[in-house]
Design a protein around this motif. Structure first.
Motif, PDB file in Angstrom:
ATOM      1  N   ASN A  61      -4.918  -1.934  -8.165  1.00 48.55           N
ATOM      2  CA  ASN A  61      -5.041  -1.956  -9.628  1.00 48.55           C
ATOM      3  C   ASN A  61      -5.912  -0.786 -10.123  1.00 48.55           C
ATOM      4  OD1 ASN A  61      -3.516  -4.309  -9.860  1.00 48.55           O
ATOM      5  ND2 ASN A  61      -5.324  -5.617  -9.553  1.00 48.55           N
ATOM      6  N   GLU A  62      -5.417  -0.148 -11.164  1.00 43.39           N
ATOM      7  CA  GLU A  62      -6.170   0.977 -11.747  1.00 43.39           C
ATOM      8  C   GLU A  62      -7.308   0.450 -12.612  1.00 43.39           C
ATOM      9  OE1 GLU A  62      -2.833   4.549 -12.249  1.00 43.39           O
ATOM     10  OE2 GLU A  62      -3.564   3.455 -14.013  1.00 43.39           O
ATOM     11  N   ILE A  63      -8.482   0.898 -12.342  1.00 46.11           N
ATOM     12  CA  ILE A  63      -9.578   0.623 -13.288  1.00 46.11           C
ATOM     13  C   ILE A  63      -9.821   1.839 -14.178  1.00 46.11           C
ATOM     14  CG2 ILE A  63     -10.676  -1.108 -11.838  1.00 46.11           C
ATOM     15  CD1 ILE A  63     -12.713   1.035 -11.015  1.00 46.11           C
ATOM     16  N   ILE A  64      -9.405   3.018 -13.700  1.00 46.48           N
ATOM     17  CA  ILE A  64      -9.449   4.226 -14.528  1.00 46.48           C
ATOM     18  C   ILE A  64      -8.144   4.974 -14.290  1.00 46.48           C
ATOM     19  CG2 ILE A  64     -10.609   6.408 -15.036  1.00 46.48           C
ATOM     20  CD1 ILE A  64     -13.177   5.225 -13.926  1.00 46.48           C
ATOM     21  N   ALA A  65      -7.306   5.033 -15.293  1.00 42.56           N
ATOM     22  CA  ALA A  65      -6.049   5.766 -15.157  1.00 42.56           C
ATOM     23  C   ALA A  65      -6.341   7.250 -14.957  1.00 42.56           C
ATOM     24  CB  ALA A  65      -5.194   5.556 -16.394  1.00 42.56           C
ATOM     25  N   PRO A  66      -5.517   7.969 -14.228  1.00 46.71           N
ATOM     26  CA  PRO A  66      -5.741   9.407 -14.027  1.00 46.71           C
ATOM     27  C   PRO A  66      -5.798  10.152 -15.367  1.00 46.71           C
ATOM     28  CG  PRO A  66      -4.129   8.605 -12.454  1.00 46.71           C
ATOM     29  CD  PRO A  66      -4.360   7.493 -13.431  1.00 46.71           C
ATOM     30  N   SER A  67      -6.976  10.510 -15.773  1.00 45.73           N
ATOM     31  CA  SER A  67      -7.175  11.157 -17.081  1.00 45.73           C
ATOM     32  C   SER A  67      -8.351  12.121 -17.079  1.00 45.73           C
ATOM     33  CB  SER A  67      -7.389  10.093 -18.160  1.00 45.73           C
ATOM     34  OG  SER A  67      -8.478   9.245 -17.817  1.00 45.73           O
TER      35      SER A  67
ATOM     36  N   MET B 118       0.833  -1.208   0.000  1.00 49.47           N
ATOM     37  CA  MET B 118       0.000   0.000   0.000  1.00 49.47           C
ATOM     38  C   MET B 118       0.861   1.248   0.000  1.00 49.47           C
ATOM     39  SD  MET B 118      -3.271   0.509  -0.093  1.00 49.47           S
ATOM     40  CE  MET B 118      -4.489   1.765   0.194  1.00 49.47           C
ATOM     41  N   ASP B 119       2.078   1.082   0.651  1.00 42.80           N
ATOM     42  CA  ASP B 119       2.978   2.229   0.668  1.00 42.80           C
ATOM     43  C   ASP B 119       3.404   2.593  -0.744  1.00 42.80           C
ATOM     44  OD1 ASP B 119       2.854   2.425   3.381  1.00 42.80           O
ATOM     45  OD2 ASP B 119       4.636   1.177   3.736  1.00 42.80           O
ATOM     46  N   ASN B 120       3.659   1.559  -1.580  1.00 41.65           N
ATOM     47  CA  ASN B 120       4.032   1.831  -2.975  1.00 41.65           C
ATOM     48  C   ASN B 120       2.921   2.570  -3.708  1.00 41.65           C
ATOM     49  OD1 ASN B 120       6.491   0.599  -2.646  1.00 41.65           O
ATOM     50  ND2 ASN B 120       5.734  -1.429  -3.312  1.00 41.65           N
ATOM     51  N   ILE B 121       1.685   2.228  -3.381  1.00 38.95           N
ATOM     52  CA  ILE B 121       0.540   2.892  -4.015  1.00 38.95           C
ATOM     53  C   ILE B 121       0.502   4.354  -3.604  1.00 38.95           C
ATOM     54  CG2 ILE B 121      -1.968   2.941  -4.187  1.00 38.95           C
ATOM     55  CD1 ILE B 121      -1.921  -0.088  -3.738  1.00 38.95           C
ATOM     56  N   LYS B 122       0.782   4.624  -2.319  1.00 39.88           N
ATOM     57  CA  LYS B 122       0.774   6.008  -1.841  1.00 39.88           C
ATOM     58  C   LYS B 122       1.842   6.834  -2.548  1.00 39.88           C
ATOM     59  CE  LYS B 122      -1.075   5.140   2.796  1.00 39.88           C
ATOM     60  NZ  LYS B 122      -0.814   5.222   4.247  1.00 39.88           N
ATOM     61  N   ASP B 123       2.969   6.193  -2.842  1.00 39.87           N
ATOM     62  CA  ASP B 123       4.037   6.921  -3.529  1.00 39.87           C
ATOM     63  C   ASP B 123       3.673   7.227  -4.985  1.00 39.87           C
ATOM     64  OD1 ASP B 123       5.517   6.797  -1.231  1.00 39.87           O
ATOM     65  OD2 ASP B 123       6.634   4.991  -1.840  1.00 39.87           O
TER      66      ASP B 123
ATOM     67  N   VAL C  29      -5.448  10.859  -7.417  1.00 36.45           N
ATOM     68  CA  VAL C  29      -5.074  12.031  -8.198  1.00 36.45           C
ATOM     69  C   VAL C  29      -3.594  11.958  -8.501  1.00 36.45           C
ATOM     70  CG1 VAL C  29      -4.958  14.550  -8.273  1.00 36.45           C
ATOM     71  CG2 VAL C  29      -6.870  13.431  -7.105  1.00 36.45           C
ATOM     72  N   LYS C  30      -3.254  12.211  -9.786  1.00 38.68           N
ATOM     73  CA  LYS C  30      -1.861  12.262 -10.190  1.00 38.68           C
ATOM     74  C   LYS C  30      -1.718  13.340 -11.249  1.00 38.68           C
ATOM     75  CE  LYS C  30       1.941   9.419 -11.906  1.00 38.68           C
ATOM     76  NZ  LYS C  30       2.336   8.061 -12.364  1.00 38.68           N
ATOM     77  N   ASN C  31      -0.798  14.245 -11.053  1.00 40.07           N
ATOM     78  CA  ASN C  31      -0.596  15.366 -11.969  1.00 40.07           C
ATOM     79  C   ASN C  31      -1.899  16.134 -12.202  1.00 40.07           C
ATOM     80  OD1 ASN C  31       2.126  14.646 -12.322  1.00 40.07           O
ATOM     81  ND2 ASN C  31       1.585  13.216 -13.979  1.00 40.07           N
ATOM     82  N   ASN C  32      -2.641  16.282 -11.109  1.00 41.66           N
ATOM     83  CA  ASN C  32      -3.914  17.022 -11.124  1.00 41.66           C
ATOM     84  C   ASN C  32      -4.991  16.346 -11.967  1.00 41.66           C
ATOM     85  OD1 ASN C  32      -3.049  19.127  -9.393  1.00 41.66           O
ATOM     86  ND2 ASN C  32      -2.057  20.168 -11.141  1.00 41.66           N
TER      87      ASN C  32
ATOM     88  N   TYR D 125       0.663   8.090  -6.213  1.00 47.69           N
ATOM     89  CA  TYR D 125      -0.350   9.122  -6.407  1.00 47.69           C
ATOM     90  C   TYR D 125      -0.148  10.275  -5.446  1.00 47.69           C
ATOM     91  CZ  TYR D 125      -2.577   5.245  -8.838  1.00 47.69           C
ATOM     92  OH  TYR D 125      -2.826   4.190  -9.676  1.00 47.69           O
ATOM     93  N   GLU D 126      -0.593  11.412  -5.845  1.00 47.60           N
ATOM     94  CA  GLU D 126      -0.532  12.601  -4.997  1.00 47.60           C
ATOM     95  C   GLU D 126      -1.629  12.567  -3.940  1.00 47.60           C
ATOM     96  OE1 GLU D 126      -1.003  15.605  -7.894  1.00 47.60           O
ATOM     97  OE2 GLU D 126       0.863  15.125  -8.946  1.00 47.60           O
ATOM     98  N   TYR D 127      -2.702  11.864  -4.281  1.00 48.88           N
ATOM     99  CA  TYR D 127      -3.837  11.800  -3.347  1.00 48.88           C
ATOM    100  C   TYR D 127      -4.557  10.482  -3.569  1.00 48.88           C
ATOM    101  CZ  TYR D 127      -8.535  12.552  -1.506  1.00 48.88           C
ATOM    102  OH  TYR D 127      -9.738  12.412  -0.845  1.00 48.88           O
ATOM    103  N   ILE D 128      -4.978   9.858  -2.472  1.00 53.41           N
ATOM    104  CA  ILE D 128      -5.814   8.652  -2.518  1.00 53.41           C
ATOM    105  C   ILE D 128      -6.977   8.884  -1.573  1.00 53.41           C
ATOM    106  CG2 ILE D 128      -5.952   6.178  -2.111  1.00 53.41           C
ATOM    107  CD1 ILE D 128      -2.948   6.012  -2.573  1.00 53.41           C
TER     108      ILE D 128
END
Length: 452
Positions: free
Chosen positions: A35-41, A1-6, A22-25, A8-11
């Protein structure tokens, strides 16, 4: 889970098994395992509620389900769109346009592809019909149309107009025609429409069970309401059928009178055109514009004359108008009476004569031979053909006028006393009749003057 926190900017908090990240706004969605079901887009994704979330991308509002698919609302339901498409328009009339790699196609409400993405442009479907372009083209004839059953026209049309019922208005040979979305010509039959086989490109409305049609050869014929050819397509032109007859021009340019079963009643050498039949008669026209009249069998009952012939309310009565001056005449087909167009007005048609209006005279009577007459002492006095109207100067002397407004004198028996060569005739005074005649004389220097 720590890797996941690293990563993204926000979970956000997990809700219904997923969390907003949230990643890169940009917003996305992950499962509890990361696992991503929707990539930050997306520009924004709301928390999920009842299995759906609202999202915004490039100013457009969207609905997402828990599997990450965009959903479209249609008739109170949410339809999950397969993720493979780059863009999906709203469902309209049961279908939605989808885009992949810059090309458009279409899906139904069950997300079945009715057209895979292949078009440069595809309109929304109306009545099961859409218009398309295969590629970017500037010229006008680059449109086609298609239907939801798989029919697709060639892409060689001006932009078609789609009607609410899915029929189309297209342009063919500089004429707007109505077709269905299978490419069949639609023709009116009273209040209903009949679809003709696709071989017919132009047609007139059905009248008395027949429609005039043209195919790709350019020739015309006629079909019945079942689309069966009744008159072979062998004419360069056919007028509408009236009273089971029509005028047509054959391949040699000759005017023909044909029956509703295709039989040639008569071919004409003199006439080049004809009007529809009315009451058993038809007006026909020569190359130089003279009008005549024929009967049902094509027999000429009035030879071509210098004037226009018009139908009237009485099927046996025809009004004649001169080419120049607008003078009026009459022809009675039932009796053969011909009154040449010499009069200002046809006032009344009686059983044994016709009342007319004559310039400078007023009312005059014309007998069944076409001659001017007056009644005197129970007898008819008939006047010569040069005379179109008379008036009395005294008991035994009459003034007659010609078509060109010249005056002459007639006795009480209808005989000519003075030929109609005078511009005016004055009133009788002590048995003296002033006769006025304008003459043109030429002076020595060539100047012309009128002399009375």
């Amino acid at each position: 889970m720590d890797n996941i926190k690293d990563k993204y900017e926000y979970i956000g908090d997990f809700n219904q098994g997923v969390a907003i990240v949230v990643k890169n706004n940009l917003y996305g969605v992950i499962l509890m395992g990361g696992n991503e079901i929707i990539a930050p887009s997306y520009d924004y994704i709301s928390p999920f509620k009842d299995g759906y979330a609202q999202a915004i991308r490039k100013g457009e509002c969207k609905i997402l389900d828990l599997s990450g698919r965009e959903c479209k609302q249609y008739e109170g339901k949410l339809i999950a769109i397969p993720t493979k498409y780059d863009s999906v328009r709203d469902f309209k009339n049961g279908y939605a346009c989808v885009q992949l790699n810059g090309k458009w196609g279409a899906i139904d409400v069950n997300c079945n592809e009715i057209y895979e993405p292949q078009f440069y442009f595809l309109s929304d479907f109306v009545g099961g019909t859409a218009k398309y372009k295969t590629e970017y083209k500037q010229y006008a004839n680059s449109w086609g149309f298609l239907n939801v059953d798989g029919f697709r026209s060639e892409c060689n049309l001006l932009e078609p107009e789609i009607e609410p019922d899915g029929n189309l208005i297209i342009e063919r040979y500089n004429q707007r025609v109505r077709i269905n979305n299978k490419g069949q010509l639609l023709v009116k039959n009273g209040e209903s429409m009949i679809a003709l086989p696709r071989e017919f490109l132009k047609a007139g409305n059905f009248e008395n069970g027949l429609a005039i049609v043209q195919d790709s050869t350019g020739y015309w014929g006629a079909v019945d309401i079942n689309g069966r050819i009744v008159i072979a397509l062998q004419y360069t032109d056919i007028n509408s059928f009236r009273e089971n007859k029509a005028f047509a021009k054959n391949k040699n340019g000759k005017l023909c009178l044909i029956s509703a079963n295709g039989t040639i009643i008569k071919e004409f050498a003199t006439y080049s055109d004809g009007y529809s039949f009315k009451g058993g008669y038809a007006i026909v026209v020569t190359e130089c514009g003279k009008h005549g009249l024929i009967n049902n069998n094509g027999k000429e009952i009035l030879s071509p004359l210098d004037g226009y012939i018009h139908y009237t309310k009485n099927p046996h009565e025809f009004e004649i108008t001169s080419f120049f001056g607008g003078k009026h005449g009459l022809f009675m087909a039932s009796t053969g009476l011909l009154i040449k167009p010499r009069y200002n007005k046809i006032i009344e048609v009686k059983k044994d004569c016709v009342k007319v209006e004559v310039d400078k005279i007023g009312e005059s009577l014309i007998d069944l031979s076409g001659s001017v007459f007056v009644e005197k002492d129970g007898k008819r006095i008939t006047f010569p053909d040069w005379c179109i109207g008379v008036k009395y100067l005294n008991e035994n002397l009459l003034l007659g006028v010609t078509d060109n407004g010249r005056w002459g004198l007639l006795d009480g028996y209808g005989e000519t006393i003075c030929k109609p060569t005078f511009d005016n005739i004055g009133e009788v005074d002590n048995n003296i009749i002033p006769l006025i005649k304008k003459e043109i004389i030429t002076l020595g220097d060539g100047e012309k003057k009128r002399k009375k």
